[in-house]
Scaffold this motif. Structure first.
Motif, PDB file in Angstrom:
ATOM      1  N   GLN A   1       0.830  -1.211   0.000  1.00 30.66           N
ATOM      2  CA  GLN A   1       0.000   0.000   0.000  1.00 30.66           C
ATOM      3  C   GLN A   1       0.866   1.263   0.000  1.00 30.66           C
ATOM      4  O   GLN A   1       0.574   2.226  -0.710  1.00 30.66           O
ATOM      5  N   LEU A   2       1.927   1.242   0.777  1.00 31.95           N
ATOM      6  CA  LEU A   2       2.818   2.399   0.837  1.00 31.95           C
ATOM      7  C   LEU A   2       3.517   2.626  -0.498  1.00 31.95           C
ATOM      8  O   LEU A   2       3.649   3.760  -0.960  1.00 31.95           O
ATOM      9  N   ARG A   3       3.956   1.536  -1.133  1.00 33.99           N
ATOM     10  CA  ARG A   3       4.596   1.669  -2.450  1.00 33.99           C
ATOM     11  C   ARG A   3       3.613   2.228  -3.471  1.00 33.99           C
ATOM     12  O   ARG A   3       3.947   3.087  -4.277  1.00 33.99           O
ATOM     13  N   GLU A   4       2.380   1.707  -3.442  1.00 34.78           N
ATOM     14  CA  GLU A   4       1.352   2.174  -4.373  1.00 34.78           C
ATOM     15  C   GLU A   4       1.074   3.667  -4.154  1.00 34.78           C
ATOM     16  O   GLU A   4       0.967   4.430  -5.112  1.00 34.78           O
ATOM     17  N   SER A   5       0.988   4.065  -2.917  1.00 32.49           N
ATOM     18  CA  SER A   5       0.751   5.474  -2.591  1.00 32.49           C
ATOM     19  C   SER A   5       1.894   6.350  -3.095  1.00 32.49           C
ATOM     20  O   SER A   5       1.666   7.422  -3.662  1.00 32.49           O
ATOM     21  N   ASP A   6       3.120   5.881  -2.896  1.00 32.42           N
ATOM     22  CA  ASP A   6       4.287   6.625  -3.381  1.00 32.42           C
ATOM     23  C   ASP A   6       4.258   6.744  -4.907  1.00 32.42           C
ATOM     24  O   ASP A   6       4.568   7.795  -5.462  1.00 32.42           O
ATOM     25  N   GLU A   7       3.891   5.664  -5.586  1.00 32.84           N
ATOM     26  CA  GLU A   7       3.838   5.684  -7.046  1.00 32.84           C
ATOM     27  C   GLU A   7       2.759   6.648  -7.535  1.00 32.84           C
ATOM     28  O   GLU A   7       2.963   7.390  -8.495  1.00 32.84           O
ATOM     29  N   GLN A   8       1.619   6.658  -6.858  1.00 35.24           N
ATOM     30  CA  GLN A   8       0.539   7.572  -7.234  1.00 35.24           C
ATOM     31  C   GLN A   8       0.970   9.026  -7.018  1.00 35.24           C
ATOM     32  O   GLN A   8       0.703   9.880  -7.852  1.00 35.24           O
ATOM     33  N   ASN A   9       1.623   9.301  -5.908  1.00 32.21           N
ATOM     34  CA  ASN A   9       2.105  10.653  -5.633  1.00 32.21           C
ATOM     35  C   ASN A   9       3.131  11.088  -6.667  1.00 32.21           C
ATOM     36  O   ASN A   9       3.136  12.232  -7.106  1.00 32.21           O
ATOM     37  N   ALA A  10       4.004  10.173  -7.063  1.00 30.78           N
ATOM     38  CA  ALA A  10       5.039  10.493  -8.043  1.00 30.78           C
ATOM     39  C   ALA A  10       4.415  10.766  -9.402  1.00 30.78           C
ATOM     40  O   ALA A  10       4.846  11.679 -10.119  1.00 30.78           O
TER      41      ALA A  10
ATOM     42  N   LYS B   1       1.526  11.992  -9.942  1.00 29.68           N
ATOM     43  CA  LYS B   1       0.770  13.247  -9.872  1.00 29.68           C
ATOM     44  C   LYS B   1       1.698  14.453  -9.763  1.00 29.68           C
ATOM     45  O   LYS B   1       1.249  15.564  -9.577  1.00 29.68           O
ATOM     46  N   GLY B   2       2.999  14.193  -9.810  1.00 28.30           N
ATOM     47  CA  GLY B   2       3.950  15.292  -9.694  1.00 28.30           C
ATOM     48  C   GLY B   2       4.365  15.581  -8.275  1.00 28.30           C
ATOM     49  O   GLY B   2       5.107  16.499  -8.013  1.00 28.30           O
ATOM     50  N   GLY B   3       3.870  14.784  -7.336  1.00 27.46           N
ATOM     51  CA  GLY B   3       4.256  14.954  -5.938  1.00 27.46           C
ATOM     52  C   GLY B   3       5.607  14.347  -5.684  1.00 27.46           C
ATOM     53  O   GLY B   3       6.215  13.730  -6.552  1.00 27.46           O
ATOM     54  N   LYS B   4       6.067  14.546  -4.509  1.00 25.85           N
ATOM     55  CA  LYS B   4       7.361  13.992  -4.133  1.00 25.85           C
ATOM     56  C   LYS B   4       7.158  12.690  -3.401  1.00 25.85           C
ATOM     57  O   LYS B   4       6.779  12.674  -2.240  1.00 25.85           O
ATOM     58  N   GLY B   5       7.398  11.583  -4.060  1.00 17.11           N
ATOM     59  CA  GLY B   5       7.331  10.280  -3.425  1.00 17.11           C
ATOM     60  C   GLY B   5       8.665   9.941  -2.820  1.00 17.11           C
ATOM     61  O   GLY B   5       9.696  10.474  -3.213  1.00 17.11           O
ATOM     62  N   LYS B   6       8.656   9.060  -1.854  1.00 17.90           N
ATOM     63  CA  LYS B   6       9.919   8.634  -1.233  1.00 17.90           C
ATOM     64  C   LYS B   6      10.617   7.662  -2.171  1.00 17.90           C
ATOM     65  O   LYS B   6       9.995   6.827  -2.795  1.00 17.90           O
TER      66      LYS B   6
END
Length: 57
Positions: free
Chosen positions: A40-49, A51-56
């Motif tokens: 779930q955390l990886r998926e969230s990071d990928e979605q943020n990335a 969308k132009g957000g800063k993923g870890k």
């Protein structure tokens, strides 16, 4: 001097036991609930990335 040797022996026994327990635990598989959480955390990071957000990384 006898107290120092006794403490050294005790420290050595504690160290060996901690290493043994850690070694045993490190070989255990990750529980399913933790694996799902990591996914779930990886998926969230990928979605943020995406969308132009800063993923870890």
């Amino acid at each position: 001097m006898a107290q120092k040797n006794s403490k050294d022996n005790l420290d050595r026994q504690i160290d060996e036991n901690l290493r043994r327990v850690y070694s045993d635990a490190a070989g255990d598989p990750i529980p399913d609930r933790f694996a799902k959480l990591l996914a779930q955390l990886r998926e969230s990071d990928e979605q943020n990335a995406s969308k132009g957000g800063k993923g870890k990384s």
